[in-house]
Design a protein around this motif. Structure first.
Motif, mmCIF file in Angstrom:
data_model
loop_
_atom_site.group_PDB
_atom_site.id
_atom_site.type_symbol
_atom_site.label_atom_id
_atom_site.label_comp_id
_atom_site.label_asym_id
_atom_site.label_seq_id
_atom_site.Cartn_x
_atom_site.Cartn_y
_atom_site.Cartn_z
ATOM 1 N N SER A 1 -4.623 2.322 4.558
ATOM 2 C CA SER A 1 -5.142 3.097 5.684
ATOM 3 C C SER A 1 -5.112 2.252 6.957
ATOM 4 C CB SER A 1 -6.553 3.609 5.403
ATOM 5 O OG SER A 1 -7.502 2.568 5.490
ATOM 6 N N LEU A 2 -5.350 0.955 6.807
ATOM 7 C CA LEU A 2 -5.264 0.063 7.961
ATOM 8 C C LEU A 2 -3.824 -0.034 8.451
ATOM 9 C CD1 LEU A 2 -7.616 -2.688 6.545
ATOM 10 C CD2 LEU A 2 -7.965 -1.559 8.730
ATOM 11 N N MET B 1 -17.312 1.753 6.191
ATOM 12 C CA MET B 1 -16.956 3.147 6.444
ATOM 13 C C MET B 1 -15.594 3.293 7.119
ATOM 14 S SD MET B 1 -19.398 5.068 5.421
ATOM 15 C CE MET B 1 -18.766 6.432 6.326
ATOM 16 N N ASN C 1 -16.926 -2.618 -0.277
ATOM 17 C CA ASN C 1 -18.010 -2.265 -1.189
ATOM 18 C C ASN C 1 -18.118 -3.253 -2.346
ATOM 19 O OD1 ASN C 1 -16.349 -0.009 -0.101
ATOM 20 N ND2 ASN C 1 -18.162 1.164 -0.649
ATOM 21 N N SER D 1 -9.963 5.114 1.679
ATOM 22 C CA SER D 1 -9.979 4.136 2.768
ATOM 23 C C SER D 1 -11.341 3.457 2.865
ATOM 24 C CB SER D 1 -9.666 4.845 4.094
ATOM 25 O OG SER D 1 -9.987 4.011 5.164
ATOM 26 N N ALA D 2 -12.390 4.262 2.745
ATOM 27 C CA ALA D 2 -13.738 3.696 2.879
ATOM 28 C C ALA D 2 -14.073 2.785 1.703
ATOM 29 C CB ALA D 2 -14.755 4.834 2.983
ATOM 30 N N MET E 1 -11.620 1.444 13.755
ATOM 31 C CA MET E 1 -10.297 0.836 13.627
ATOM 32 C C MET E 1 -9.185 1.859 13.779
ATOM 33 S SD MET E 1 -10.541 -2.405 12.958
ATOM 34 C CE MET E 1 -11.730 -2.337 14.270
HETATM 35 N N1 PHE Z 1 -13.561 0.325 4.458
HETATM 36 C C1 PHE Z 1 -12.678 -0.578 3.828
HETATM 37 C C2 PHE Z 1 -13.438 -1.317 2.718
HETATM 38 O O1 PHE Z 1 -14.595 -1.121 2.554
HETATM 39 C C3 PHE Z 1 -12.055 -1.551 4.783
HETATM 40 C C4 PHE Z 1 -11.524 -0.919 6.002
HETATM 41 C C5 PHE Z 1 -12.053 -1.225 7.235
HETATM 42 C C6 PHE Z 1 -10.511 0.023 5.927
HETATM 43 C C7 PHE Z 1 -11.605 -0.611 8.393
HETATM 44 C C8 PHE Z 1 -10.046 0.657 7.068
HETATM 45 C C9 PHE Z 1 -10.609 0.332 8.289
HETATM 46 O O2 PHE Z 1 -12.877 -2.090 2.006
#
Ligand code: PHE
Length: 446
Positions: A319-320, A224, A25, A19-20, A228
């Motif tokens: 994950s969203l 991270m 990134n 998810s992160a 959310m």
């Molecule tokens: N962290 C994910 C990314 O870096 C995006 C994301 C944001 C996922 C918030 C879930 C919640 O691409």
């Protein structure tokens, strides 16, 4: 009905890292760092990651695991009037998904582009033309979105864990290879310097520094997956014996590593071909084609690379989506498939506006921002900080640090470190910092 569970802590770790690690990134970090002073941005980012990222990550996982509920009901279980904290998260998740899926669509397009050929002519111009089209990017966006809906329909542990286990290690290897190649390009060291050696000329006023801090905080939350409700939701499928404290250290380090590798692959190419690091959201798609051109088997590598970026994007997007779907299942007792499909239709429609922002609607602005920029601003700079701020208050005061620590230590099973610092950060420092940065960002806006 028994609640689903991860098969092990490793399963959770993979899913949470999945998810992160994502477009945040690979696509966002290089261009945001590029537009906001490079190394100076990195320093601010690191500070905020340690001070805000780690404690909030820990809190979200603990709230999820202790309540075993979706984000809204988990917050409600802690205090009946505080469901709105999770609500801001679920709404934010929908907004992020809408534009995330547009960028995911670009990735899908580039995967097929390299599978059957390569961009013709100048890579930067090619990307500008593609993203400005009306129908094509929207179709890729729909394709990406439907894939996520399909995976989430299969359920958490089956769909999500399996995908993450495979591709994360491969992503690291591919990035390392790209970094090595990028370093061989003439002039690439300038890119390395830009990312690691602070240059005062990038920050000429307090206003510049303010913007960098605001952007860095948005990026910490985004990258991270904090604020959310996703980590509350993922935490709710977690076993009581998992070591949350370890997870809260491993995930940020891994996430940072991937962002740095992406920056180190992309920024040297940018300098090597004489592009500006401030070129904006197309950076990933405009800079890397130059490395692929110089590499042996560059086209095959590009196919592999975009496949990996695609997986990284999918594991974040699901994950969203899961954060919304879990709420619809728990509260409205919808079937998983129905919930996934209807939330899918909603974010896809909303995404049309972001996709058109790069072409047909590029001149339609409100207060100087296009539809896409508004979605990014609303999620990164409004909903995530609001979610983060109230989460600190909810955990630091209403639930209380002792309850948090009991959950994190799995009822005394694990020895905890730095608990005093954690208490101070959650109750005072983090909410204060978030509030100040939030007010500054709004003031700068209007
Ligand atoms: N962290 C994910 C990314 O870096 C995006 C994301 C944001 C996922 C918030 C879930 C919640 O691409």
């Amino acid at each position: 009905m028994k609640r689903e569970q991860w098969s092990s802590n490793l399963g959770f770790l993979l899913a949470a890292a999945g998810s992160a690690v994502g477009l945040g990134n690979l696509w966002k970090f290089p261009y945001i760092a590029g537009s906001n002073g490079g190394a100076i941005f990195l320093v601010v980012y690191l500070i905020l990651l340690a001070l805000l990222g780690v404690p909030l990550l820990l809190s979200e996982m603990a709230v999820g695991r202790s309540t075993h509920k979706n984000a809204i009901d988990a917050c409600k279980a802690i205090h009946p009037k505080w469901g709105f904290v999770g609500g801001a998260g679920v709404l934010g998740a929908l907004i992020i998904l809408s534009y995330y899926s547009v960028i995911g669509g670009w990735v899908l397009k580039y995967f097929f582009l390299y599978l059957f050929g390569a961009p013709d002519g100048d890579a930067a111009a090619y990307f500008d033309q593609f993203s400005a089209r009306t129908a094509e990017p929207i179709l890729w966006h729909i394709g990406f979105g439907l894939i996520c809906v399909l995976i989430v329909s299969f359920g958490v542990s089956k769909g999500i864990e399996r995908v993450s286990k495979l591709f994360l290690p491969m992503l690291v290897v591919a990035l390392v290879i790209l970094v090595i190649y990028a370093m061989t390009l003439p002039g690439s060291m300038q890119g390395v310097k830009f990312l690691f050696f602070p240059d005062r000329t990038h920050v000429t006023s307090i206003g510049d520094l303010g913007t960098i801090i605001v952007r860095a905080m948005g990026q910490v939350f985004f990258s991270m997956s904090i604020g959310m409700g996703t980590l509350i939701t993922y935490g709710s499928y977690l076993d009581k014996n998992a070591n949350l404290q370890k997870n809260a250290i491993v995930i940020p380090i891994f996430d940072l590593l991937i962002a740095l590798l992406a920056g180190l692959a992309i920024l040297p190419c940018v300098f090597s071909v004489g592009m500006e690091p401030t070129a904006g959201s197309g950076l990933l798609f405009q800079a890397l084609p130059h490395v692929f051109e110089t590499m042996h088997f560059g086209r095959a590598f590009a196919v592999l690379f975009f496949a990996l970026v695609f997986f990284a994007a999918v594991t974040s997007a699901i994950s969203l989506l899961e954060s919304i779907v879990a709420f619809l299942i728990d509260r409205l007792h919808w079937k998983r498939q129905t919930a996934a499909l209807l939330s899918g239709a909603t974010f896809l429609l909303l995404g049309f506006g972001s996709s058109l922002s790069f072409g047909l609607w590029s001149d339609r602005t409100f207060l100087g921002l296009r539809f896409f920029d508004w979605m990014v601003f609303l999620s990164d700079n409004v909903l995530m900080p609001i979610g983060g701020f109230f989460l600190c208050i909810l955990v630091g005061y209403l639930w209380g640090v002792p309850n948090l620590l009991r959950e994190v230590s799995s009822g005394g099973r694990y020895h905890l470190h730095a608990t005093r610092t954690l208490r101070f950060v959650l109750r005072v420092l983090a909410p204060l910092m978030i509030a100040v940065i939030f007010v500054v960002s709004l003031a700068a806006m209007f």
